[in-house]
Design an enzyme around this catalytic site. Sequence first.
Site, short mmCIF file in Angstrom:
data_model
loop_
_atom_site.label_atom_id
_atom_site.label_comp_id
_atom_site.label_asym_id
_atom_site.label_seq_id
_atom_site.Cartn_x
_atom_site.Cartn_y
_atom_site.Cartn_z
N SER A 5 0.82 -1.21 0.00
CA SER A 5 0.00 0.00 0.00
C SER A 5 0.85 1.26 0.00
O SER A 5 0.37 2.34 -0.35
CB SER A 5 -0.93 0.04 1.21
OG SER A 5 -1.87 -1.00 1.14
N LYS A 48 -8.39 3.61 6.34
CA LYS A 48 -7.28 4.53 6.04
C LYS A 48 -7.80 5.95 5.87
O LYS A 48 -7.24 6.90 6.43
CB LYS A 48 -6.52 4.07 4.80
CG LYS A 48 -5.74 2.79 5.05
CD LYS A 48 -5.11 2.24 3.79
CE LYS A 48 -4.39 0.93 4.12
NZ LYS A 48 -3.81 0.30 2.96
#
Length: 150
Positions: A5, A48
């Site tokens: 990520s 997130k």
Amino acid sequence: MDGDSASSTELYAIISSIANIPIKQYIAVTGSVSQKGEIQPIGGINEKIEGFFDVCKIKGFTGNQGVMMPIQNVKNLLLKDEVVEAVKQGKFNIYAIKSIEEGLEILTGKSMEEIDKLVNENLDRYRKSSKDDEDNKENKNNKESKDNDK
């Protein structure tokens, strides 16, 4: 930065450093990157975004803060109403992108043409500097060798 990520983030940092262009620190970034510069989907997108949103809320919204994410993850968004409302009000931003190029333009405020020009100019300067260093080292070694022959 950690894991797939963060791979796009790492690439943005490298390009920023080479081009000597600052990156906007108020935009969080997530997304892996392919060898062709395509931003790829990641897991945990809602957590997130909401995590960075919470930090911005505590520090105070400026209207500039936001998260840059893979466009493929848009279908996975299921954000808290508070986040959706902040986006609608222009307090918080979500950028869904397809490529590193799009991300660089958002993070730097410069066009890819400008970024590419700066990267190439600086790489040319690094190459020249490296070549000059090698030439100086070789000249020094040749001088030392001649001095030893005397």
